[in-house]
Design a protein around this motif. Structure first.
Motif, mmCIF file in Angstrom:
data_model
loop_
_atom_site.group_PDB
_atom_site.id
_atom_site.type_symbol
_atom_site.label_atom_id
_atom_site.label_comp_id
_atom_site.label_asym_id
_atom_site.label_seq_id
_atom_site.Cartn_x
_atom_site.Cartn_y
_atom_site.Cartn_z
ATOM 1 N N LYS A 106 0.691 6.798 -1.112
ATOM 2 C CA LYS A 106 1.085 8.266 -1.341
ATOM 3 C C LYS A 106 0.248 8.799 -2.104
ATOM 4 O O LYS A 106 -0.132 9.855 -2.089
ATOM 5 C CB LYS A 106 2.844 7.758 -2.091
ATOM 6 C CG LYS A 106 3.466 8.917 -2.343
ATOM 7 C CD LYS A 106 3.959 8.028 -3.852
ATOM 8 C CE LYS A 106 3.026 8.128 -5.048
ATOM 9 N NZ LYS A 106 4.577 7.449 -6.006
ATOM 10 N N GLU A 107 -0.430 8.090 -2.937
ATOM 11 C CA GLU A 107 -1.376 9.208 -4.624
ATOM 12 C C GLU A 107 -2.269 9.265 -3.146
ATOM 13 O O GLU A 107 -2.725 11.034 -3.750
ATOM 14 C CB GLU A 107 -1.930 7.702 -5.423
ATOM 15 C CG GLU A 107 -0.686 7.530 -5.987
ATOM 16 C CD GLU A 107 -0.117 8.267 -7.233
ATOM 17 O OE1 GLU A 107 -0.517 9.614 -7.681
ATOM 18 O OE2 GLU A 107 1.183 8.210 -7.400
ATOM 19 N N SER B 272 -5.312 4.927 -8.215
ATOM 20 C CA SER B 272 -3.650 4.995 -8.063
ATOM 21 C C SER B 272 -3.636 4.241 -9.160
ATOM 22 O O SER B 272 -3.680 5.145 -10.385
ATOM 23 C CB SER B 272 -3.368 3.815 -7.219
ATOM 24 O OG SER B 272 -2.700 3.641 -6.679
ATOM 25 N N GLU B 273 -1.729 3.993 -9.318
ATOM 26 C CA GLU B 273 -1.419 4.077 -10.484
ATOM 27 C C GLU B 273 -2.048 2.832 -11.260
ATOM 28 O O GLU B 273 -2.768 1.798 -10.961
ATOM 29 C CB GLU B 273 -0.073 3.637 -9.918
ATOM 30 C CG GLU B 273 0.932 4.814 -9.524
ATOM 31 C CD GLU B 273 1.139 5.302 -10.439
ATOM 32 O OE1 GLU B 273 1.020 5.462 -11.197
ATOM 33 O OE2 GLU B 273 1.654 6.714 -9.964
ATOM 34 N N MET C 137 -5.534 -1.980 -8.836
ATOM 35 C CA MET C 137 -7.268 -1.739 -8.893
ATOM 36 C C MET C 137 -8.088 -1.392 -10.185
ATOM 37 O O MET C 137 -8.756 -0.634 -10.020
ATOM 38 C CB MET C 137 -7.868 -2.255 -7.286
ATOM 39 C CG MET C 137 -7.249 -2.534 -5.967
ATOM 40 S SD MET C 137 -8.738 -4.214 -6.076
ATOM 41 C CE MET C 137 -9.736 -3.971 -6.828
ATOM 42 N N GLU C 138 -7.557 -1.270 -11.116
ATOM 43 C CA GLU C 138 -7.970 -1.264 -12.321
ATOM 44 C C GLU C 138 -8.916 -1.398 -13.178
ATOM 45 O O GLU C 138 -8.194 -1.956 -13.293
ATOM 46 C CB GLU C 138 -6.273 -0.729 -12.627
ATOM 47 C CG GLU C 138 -6.872 0.805 -14.611
ATOM 48 C CD GLU C 138 -5.626 0.364 -15.191
ATOM 49 O OE1 GLU C 138 -5.140 1.172 -16.075
ATOM 50 O OE2 GLU C 138 -4.650 -0.398 -15.223
ATOM 51 N N GLY D 192 0.620 -1.297 -0.263
ATOM 52 C CA GLY D 192 0.200 0.318 0.130
ATOM 53 C C GLY D 192 0.722 0.784 0.040
ATOM 54 O O GLY D 192 0.011 2.370 0.306
ATOM 55 N N LYS D 193 1.823 1.656 -0.210
ATOM 56 C CA LYS D 193 2.723 2.293 -0.145
ATOM 57 C C LYS D 193 2.543 3.828 -1.483
ATOM 58 O O LYS D 193 2.651 4.577 -1.243
ATOM 59 C CB LYS D 193 4.408 2.243 -0.444
ATOM 60 C CG LYS D 193 5.058 1.335 0.818
ATOM 61 C CD LYS D 193 6.356 0.505 0.728
ATOM 62 C CE LYS D 193 6.749 0.146 -0.525
ATOM 63 N NZ LYS D 193 6.336 -1.502 -0.473
ATOM 64 N N THR D 194 2.562 3.251 -2.796
ATOM 65 C CA THR D 194 2.076 3.599 -3.892
ATOM 66 C C THR D 194 0.493 4.004 -3.480
ATOM 67 O O THR D 194 0.760 5.467 -3.774
ATOM 68 C CB THR D 194 2.158 3.132 -5.171
ATOM 69 O OG1 THR D 194 3.409 2.567 -4.996
ATOM 70 C CG2 THR D 194 1.874 4.186 -6.125
#
Length: 428
Positions: free
Chosen positions: A115-116, A293-294, A298-299, A110-112
């Motif tokens: 961060k987002e 997110s990036e 979960m896109e 869950g870092k990214t």
């Protein structure tokens, strides 16, 4: 910074004309006018082969090794370009970002996303810069620091690790006064060997911290062994009201709500709310509505009548459990699950454990692809509808036929599996 200043910092000399440096890059393909190109060497590349290309694209200078023998100007020679990158970042941090509050984010998962989320909120109140993509290693962290605008009020840095000592190495470069430890879970355990070693490694993010944020259950579970900041603030998902949806969860706050597609994201959001509370940001959840997110996290895509949930950026026991927990069981769901890598001697245990968890939750319809997921398949065969393939090519052909009749297809695997390739199959 000017090239002459950089040469002085590195105890070197500038060959060529002095110019102002507008940015820093280690990739000649993305050089912009005014960048300084740092020619790093890797196992499969040598940045010095691209120095001329970088200069032709507008680089104001290049940092190369002392062995560089091409007769070019705009060159600064150093003993080791990677060390030069790190030393420049430390100098820039101390002399140009001395008023910037640095928030470092580490943890197993869950870092990214954290961060987002944090950036999405903070950028509405402060001049905020963040790590691009997942720039969280010995190259990405110093590059992020060097490319942070001098006027930034906050810098949100991502700190990654897969070997003991890496977190401490990175925080020595960044020296963050505020740090977030998202969670302590099984990650890269092939190298760390135990969850306790992971806890010790990840908690090094607090080495320079005046204030640290971490999950309450981790704080108490690993209290005796972790490094602690001067002040600790814990967050707990159970302090909030939430409910599960067909896909994802709804966080309910002040008569309002925010929906997230994954239980793990809910935990990241709770962390962000705590950080915002500390910095006196009011109603931060409003800025998390419609958060994305990036790529490959979960896109959600719509392809040929299918809803595709592409969560194939990476996988480990925690993130896979969170995904399975976040989706309501349905005969219309088809899961395509690949190996969780870097589990080493623990691989069989955790892949079998996932099989047991799938049964507990009541999910059905799985395609398993890889080597280690054979253990998961063996736990489930003849109990639910599931199929196993040891290679993607055969799975692609099977999917073209088997996918008919499903509404939702969910992809999850470690990065090395490159599961995003399944999406091309679904376009046919």
């Amino acid at each position: 910074m000017k090239l002459s200043e950089i040469a002085e910092i590195l105890n070197s000399k500038l060959i060529g004309n002095d110019n102002e440096v507008k940015g820093f890059s280690t990739d000649s393909r993305t050089i912009k006018e005014g960048d300084l190109f740092i020619a790093l060497k890797g196992e499969r590349f040598n940045g010095e082969d691209f120095v001329e290309d970088a200069l032709n694209k507008g680089a104001v200078g290049c940092i190369v090794s002392q062995n560089f023998n091409k007769n070019l100007s705009q060159i600064i020679k150093v003993k080791e370009p990677l060390n030069a990158l790190i030393e420049m970042a430390k100098f820039y941090r101390d002399n140009y970002l001395n008023k910037t509050k640095i928030i470092a984010i580490g943890g197993a998962v869950g870092k990214t996303t954290t961060k987002e989320m944090l950036f999405k909120v903070f950028s509405n109140f402060y001049k905020t810069y963040k790590s691009p993509k997942s720039y969280n290693n010995h190259i990405g962290v110093p590059l992020t620091i060097l490319n942070t605008p001098k006027e930034a009020e906050f810098l949100i840095l991502e700190i990654g690790t897969n070997h003991i000592g890496e977190v401490e190495f990175l925080v020595n470069i960044a020296k963050p006064k505020y740090s977030i430890l998202t969670n302590i879970e099984v990650e890269h355990i092939e190298f760390f060997k135990s969850l306790e070693n992971i806890a010790i490694e990840e908690s090094n993010i607090f080495k320079f911290s005046d204030v640290g944020f971490m999950r309450k259950e981790d704080y108490f579970k690993f209290y005796e062994i972790i490094k602690k900041p001067k002040e600790i603030i814990t967050f707990d998902i159970n302090d909030y009201k939430y409910e599960f949806l067909e896909v994802g969860v709804k966080l309910i706050l002040n008569g309002d709500y925010v929906e997230f597609p994954n239980y793990g994201w809910l935990e990241n959001a709770v962390c962000v709310l705590k950080v915002c509370e500390f910095f006196n940001i009011k109603e931060p959840y409003k800025f998390l509505k419609n958060f994305k997110s990036e790529s490959m996290r979960m896109e959600i895509l719509k392809i040929n009548g299918f809803e595709i949930i592409n969560d194939a950026y990476n996988s480990n026991p925690y993130s896979l459990r969170a995904l399975l927990y976040s989706i309501r069981p349905s005969k219309k769901n088809l899961f395509i699950i690949g190996d969780m890598l870097e589990l080493g001697e623990f691989s069989e245990f955790y892949h079998k454990q996932i099989g047991k968890y799938i049964l507990q939750l009541g999910h059905d319809n799985f395609i398993f692809v890889g080597n280690f997921v054979k253990w998961t398949y063996d736990e489930l065969k003849r109990k639910i509808n599931c199929y196993y393939f040891d290679n993607k090519k055969e799975a692609f052909e099977f999917l073209k036929i088997y996918s008919k009749g499903f509404k939702r297809i969910i992809l999850k695997a470690s990065r090395g599996m490159k599961f995003e390739e399944f999406i091309d199959t679904l376009y046919v």
